[in-house]
Design an enzyme around this catalytic site. Structure first.
Site, PDB file in Angstrom:
ATOM      1  N   ASP A  24      32.362  86.743  26.673  1.00 23.77           N
ATOM      2  CA  ASP A  24      31.596  86.097  25.618  1.00 23.77           C
ATOM      3  C   ASP A  24      31.206  87.168  24.608  1.00 23.77           C
ATOM      4  O   ASP A  24      30.630  88.193  24.976  1.00 23.77           O
ATOM      5  CB  ASP A  24      30.335  85.484  26.241  1.00 23.77           C
ATOM      6  CG  ASP A  24      29.929  84.177  25.576  1.00 23.77           C
ATOM      7  OD1 ASP A  24      29.905  84.153  24.336  1.00 23.77           O
ATOM      8  OD2 ASP A  24      29.633  83.216  26.301  1.00 23.77           O
ATOM      9  N   ASP A  48      30.574  83.551  20.218  1.00 20.40           N
ATOM     10  CA  ASP A  48      29.352  82.757  20.093  1.00 20.40           C
ATOM     11  C   ASP A  48      29.006  82.457  18.630  1.00 20.40           C
ATOM     12  O   ASP A  48      29.009  83.367  17.792  1.00 20.40           O
ATOM     13  CB  ASP A  48      28.218  83.581  20.731  1.00 20.40           C
ATOM     14  CG  ASP A  48      26.957  82.789  20.948  1.00 20.40           C
ATOM     15  OD1 ASP A  48      26.988  81.832  21.731  1.00 20.40           O
ATOM     16  OD2 ASP A  48      25.932  83.135  20.323  1.00 20.40           O
ATOM     17  N   GLU A  69      33.267  79.489  19.036  1.00 23.10           N
ATOM     18  CA  GLU A  69      32.270  78.428  19.207  1.00 23.10           C
ATOM     19  C   GLU A  69      31.752  78.108  17.808  1.00 23.10           C
ATOM     20  O   GLU A  69      31.162  78.959  17.160  1.00 23.10           O
ATOM     21  CB  GLU A  69      31.119  78.884  20.109  1.00 23.10           C
ATOM     22  CG  GLU A  69      30.229  77.719  20.496  1.00 23.10           C
ATOM     23  CD  GLU A  69      28.745  78.026  20.516  1.00 23.10           C
ATOM     24  OE1 GLU A  69      27.979  77.243  21.088  1.00 23.10           O
ATOM     25  OE2 GLU A  69      28.323  79.050  19.935  1.00 23.10           O
ATOM     26  N   HIS A 117      27.034  75.315  29.148  1.00 21.29           N
ATOM     27  CA  HIS A 117      25.679  75.731  29.543  1.00 21.29           C
ATOM     28  C   HIS A 117      24.625  75.330  28.513  1.00 21.29           C
ATOM     29  O   HIS A 117      23.466  75.663  28.681  1.00 21.29           O
ATOM     30  CB  HIS A 117      25.671  77.250  29.727  1.00 21.29           C
ATOM     31  CG  HIS A 117      25.966  77.962  28.436  1.00 21.29           C
ATOM     32  ND1 HIS A 117      27.184  77.852  27.781  1.00 21.29           N
ATOM     33  CD2 HIS A 117      25.202  78.743  27.654  1.00 21.29           C
ATOM     34  CE1 HIS A 117      27.142  78.542  26.663  1.00 21.29           C
ATOM     35  NE2 HIS A 117      25.950  79.096  26.556  1.00 21.29           N
ATOM     36  N   ASP A 118      25.026  74.665  27.433  1.00 22.94           N
ATOM     37  CA  ASP A 118      24.093  74.317  26.357  1.00 22.94           C
ATOM     38  C   ASP A 118      23.787  72.831  26.277  1.00 22.94           C
ATOM     39  O   ASP A 118      23.109  72.401  25.336  1.00 22.94           O
ATOM     40  CB  ASP A 118      24.679  74.736  24.998  1.00 22.94           C
ATOM     41  CG  ASP A 118      24.664  76.236  24.798  1.00 22.94           C
ATOM     42  OD1 ASP A 118      23.841  76.915  25.433  1.00 22.94           O
ATOM     43  OD2 ASP A 118      25.486  76.724  24.002  1.00 22.94           O
TER      44      ASP A 118
HETATM   45  O1  TEU Z   1      25.016  78.243  21.254  1.00 20.34           O
HETATM   46  C1  TEU Z   1      24.834  77.837  19.957  1.00 20.34           C
HETATM   47  C2  TEU Z   1      24.672  76.380  19.688  1.00 20.34           C
HETATM   48  O2  TEU Z   1      25.246  75.861  18.804  1.00 20.34           O
HETATM   49  C3  TEU Z   1      23.736  75.513  20.312  1.00 20.34           C
HETATM   50  O3  TEU Z   1      23.820  75.440  21.662  1.00 20.34           O
HETATM   51  C4  TEU Z   1      22.373  75.888  19.867  1.00 20.34           C
HETATM   52  O4  TEU Z   1      21.900  76.935  20.645  1.00 20.34           O
HETATM   53  C5  TEU Z   1      21.386  74.782  19.981  1.00 20.34           C
HETATM   54  O5  TEU Z   1      21.645  74.068  21.083  1.00 20.34           O
HETATM   55  C6  TEU Z   1      21.372  73.990  18.713  1.00 20.34           C
HETATM   56  O6  TEU Z   1      21.540  72.648  18.968  1.00 20.34           O
HETATM   57  C7  TEU Z   1      25.307  79.570  21.541  1.00 20.34           C
HETATM   58  C8  TEU Z   1      25.230  79.807  23.029  1.00 20.34           C
HETATM   59  O7  TEU Z   1      26.187  79.025  23.671  1.00 20.34           O
HETATM   60  C9  TEU Z   1      23.840  79.524  23.481  1.00 20.34           C
HETATM   61  O8  TEU Z   1      23.689  79.601  24.873  1.00 20.34           O
HETATM   62  C10 TEU Z   1      22.944  80.535  22.810  1.00 20.34           C
HETATM   63  O9  TEU Z   1      21.608  80.246  23.107  1.00 20.34           O
HETATM   64  C11 TEU Z   1      23.128  80.538  21.301  1.00 20.34           C
HETATM   65  O10 TEU Z   1      24.475  80.493  20.892  1.00 20.34           O
HETATM   66  C12 TEU Z   1      22.565  81.813  20.740  1.00 20.34           C
HETATM   67  O11 TEU Z   1      23.331  82.899  21.129  1.00 20.34           O
END
Ligand code: TEU
Length: 633
Positions: free
Chosen positions: A180, A281, A338, A409-410
């Site tokens: 990542d 990311d 992403e 994971h989000d």
């Molecule tokens: O995620 C970015 C993202 O678009 C969303 O998950 C955002 O954090 C939020 O949910 C808005 O709706 C990435 C990673 O996958 C996440 O785990 C991190 O927290 C984020 O970037 C910051 O690095």
């Protein structure tokens, strides 16, 4: 592509590929249909007039921001004849969230030794590539998405030797490993940021995004994704610094060539170690168009103010191309972006092979149905998933590539968003597996998906761990009280997907011999664990194994053309994949009730059935794959 101006009409904006994406996204968030823009009354309005009429809503300057965004986009992507072969198109990726995967040393937190231990499981499952969420040195404000040293392993996960051992073993087993790359921001504890705060003259100061100003008011109205303003004040330098995420995740200044060279070096350093590529990311956020105020209306709609200034910035393509040339291309390493918020045309522009930027993107608009955001409590309607993929399957040409995913994971798990109960849990999990592994694109599975892991309600706010959830809970508590705040957060908390992997029917679910760092329900006791499922021929796990084996053996699933079938059947999602000298039909019953079976051509042979074998009718959520013979119907 002709430039749009304030005198262009909304119809012209709708016809412009990137303008279309922007309008589409706004309509999706509003839960409105296309007719809202395409009706003659509205579509004849000029952009300038529409924005003036809606000034109270969108604010001053919105037309300029919109026009700048649209006009800075690269030319539209045209298709290519025939699909080019590439390993990343044939791979099935599996995302590991290391904290929650397997804890080998009993401290309650997953680690690299735990991943090493489970490689035989992953290989047997049929995975060909792994993506590791961050394992770098980090104060763990956002579980590693806040990096303080890009070239060190967080001791919580193990050592660099553990990582090298893991990488060697992954390769020995014929799999790949991508890491990542979190380079939109660093931790505020990264030495660059410390140096930047210490001395305004330091070369590191310009690695970040600063604005002068008194301590009372931040430089603009942008909000962070994790609640509150997107700026911190640093009295040492008398300036504000931008952070789109938590207060400890400071945005990097990609307009500084020294920073870009530094990022390329980090990438090469890891590629020299042998990793096979990166998931990047929020990589579409790296080019900020301006630091002007964001539209309040757009902010309300999306949940975050300011986003139109950076989610598809003017230099994004340039920076990605440069990084590809300087770091990825010489190694043939894979570049997966992403890219939250990008639409279909943007995804094409970001992945078209001839543009040499990304190999694939993650788009997120399949995750919520129209008019909903993640924290809304609602039941997901599969009819939308079908509509979404029909659009993308038709719209992505062969020279572009999308990833296909439901879980990460989000987000809460898709399975639990469709069905809260348990009645159809296994068969619905299998339907999602069939869909994910037979659509045209590269599948990314998330740990636990192969077991049918779902969202089990957390008992209380005390069990939440995620910085986003905790901040939101705190903010909502002030307005609505603790109970309502917790309920809201529970619907969308990222912690749903971060509960420990359920390995076996044993204390700690075989995840840990200690106390898990995050709440673990008793779901694993009811058969929802890898060991019990391995022994059960009807399990979700064994369905995944069968489907992965089928996909690997037949490249038509990676490369073949997609065509919808039985389009009049609203209760079903049916399509064929054709190519590589083969042809398969996929039949999915999207309903929790029985449905008449469509007639298949003579000679069709069942290659997979989620109920163990085909019946006269299609049963609730039944999913099938048929091997077809003969010419196109
Ligand atoms: O995620 C970015 C993202 O678009 C969303 O998950 C955002 O954090 C939020 O949910 C808005 O709706 C990435 C990673 O996958 C996440 O785990 C991190 O927290 C984020 O970037 C910051 O690095």
């Amino acid at each position: 592509m002709e430039k749009l101006t304030a005198a262009s009409t909304l119809a012209e904006l709708w016809r412009h590929p990137v303008g279309h994406d922007v309008l589409d996204k706004l309509l999706l968030q509003m839960g409105r249909g296309e007719g809202w823009v395409t009706n003659p009354l509205v579509s004849r309005l000029t952009i300038g007039r529409a924005c003036r009429l809606g000034r109270g809503l969108v604010g001053e300057g919105f037309a300029d921001t919109l026009l700048a965004l649209v006009n800075a986009a690269p030319p539209p992507v045209t298709g290519a004849p025939g699909v080019r072969r590439a390993p990343f198109k044939e791979d099935v990726f599996y995302q590991i969230y290391p904290r929650s995967f397997r804890d080998a040393d009993g401290d309650g937190v997953g680690d690299l030794a735990g991943i090493l231990e489970k490689l035989p499981y992953l290989q047997e499952l049929g995975i060909t590539a792994l993506w590791l969420s961050p394992i770098y040195a980090s104060p763990m404000d956002d579980n590693g998405y806040d990096i303080s040293d890009y070239r060190a392993v967080n001791p919580e996960f193990g050592t660099m030797e553990d990582l090298e051992r893991l990488l060697a073993e992954v390769h020995r087993r014929g799999m790949k490993l991508i890491m990542d790359l979190v380079v939109n921001h660093t931790s505020d504890e990264h030495p660059w940021f410390r140096e930047a705060c210490r001395d305004r003259q330091s070369p590191y100061h310009d690695y970040y995004i600063w604005r002068d100003g008194g301590p009372d008011a931040p430089p603009n109205n942008w909000t962070s994704f994790f609640s509150g303003p997107a700026w911190n004040y640093y009295p040492e330098v008398g300036q504000w610094a931008l952070h789109l995420f938590s207060k400890k995740q400071m945005d990097l200044n990609w307009d500084n060539p020294a920073l870009r060279a530094e990022v390329a070096q980090i990438v090469r350093w890891w590629l020299d170690k042998g990793v096979d590529g990166f998931r990047m990311d929020v990589i579409n956020y790296i080019s900020k168009a301006s630091l002007a105020d964001g539209s309040e209306a757009v902010g309300k709609l999306m949940g975050f103010t300011g986003i139109e200034h950076y989610f598809y910035g003017p230099r994004l393509h340039e920076y990605l191309h440069e990084l590809r040339e300087n770091a990825f291309a010489p190694y043939g390493a894979v570049m997966v972006g992403e890219t939250p918020g990008v639409g279909l045309e943007m995804a094409k522009q970001l992945t078209a092979e001839e543009r040499e930027t990304l190999d694939m993107v993650f788009n997120f608009d399949q995750l919520e149905t129209p008019g909903h955001v993640r924290f809304d409590d609602y039941d997901y309607d599969l009819a939308y998933l079908k509509k979404y993929y029909l659009k993308w399957m038709a719209g992505m040409p062969d020279n572009c590539r999308m990833s296909i995913f439901w879980d990460n994971h989000d987000n809460p798990r898709m399975l639990g968003k469709i069905e809260r109960g348990q009645e159809y849990r296994a068969v619905l999990a299998k339907l999602l597996a069939v869909l994910q592994l037979t659509l045209k694109g590269t599948p990314f599975l998330y740990q636990g998906q192969e077991l049918g892991m779902t969202n089990i309600p957390f008992p209380s706010a005390a069990e939440l761990r995620d910085v986003e959830s905790l901040n939101l809970c705190r903010a909502l508590e002030k307005e609505a009280g603790p109970k309502a705040a917790f309920e809201k957060v529970l619907a969308g908390t990222r912690d749903h997907a971060r509960t420990p992997m359920q390995w076996e029917n044993a204390p700690g679910a075989g995840f840990t011999s200690g106390t898990p760092w995050i709440w673990l329900s008793d779901d694993w006791q009811a058969g929802w664990n890898a060991a019990d499922e391995a022994a059960d021929p009807d399990s979700v796990l064994n369905a995944y194994k069968a489907l992965l084996a089928l996909r690997r053996a037949h490249p038509v699933f990676a490369y073949g053309a997609f065509a919808q079938q039985y389009a009049s059947r609203r209760d079903l999602f049916c399509y064929t994949r054709t190519g590589e000298g083969e042809r398969y039909a996929v039949l999915l019953n999207l309903m929790p009730g029985a449905a008449p079976r469509p007639r298949l051509p003579a000679g069709a042979a069942c290659a997979y059935n989620s109920y163990g074998g085909p019946a006269k009718e299609l049963r609730p959520y039944e999913a099938e794959i048929w091997r077809l013979e003969g010419p196109e119907r």
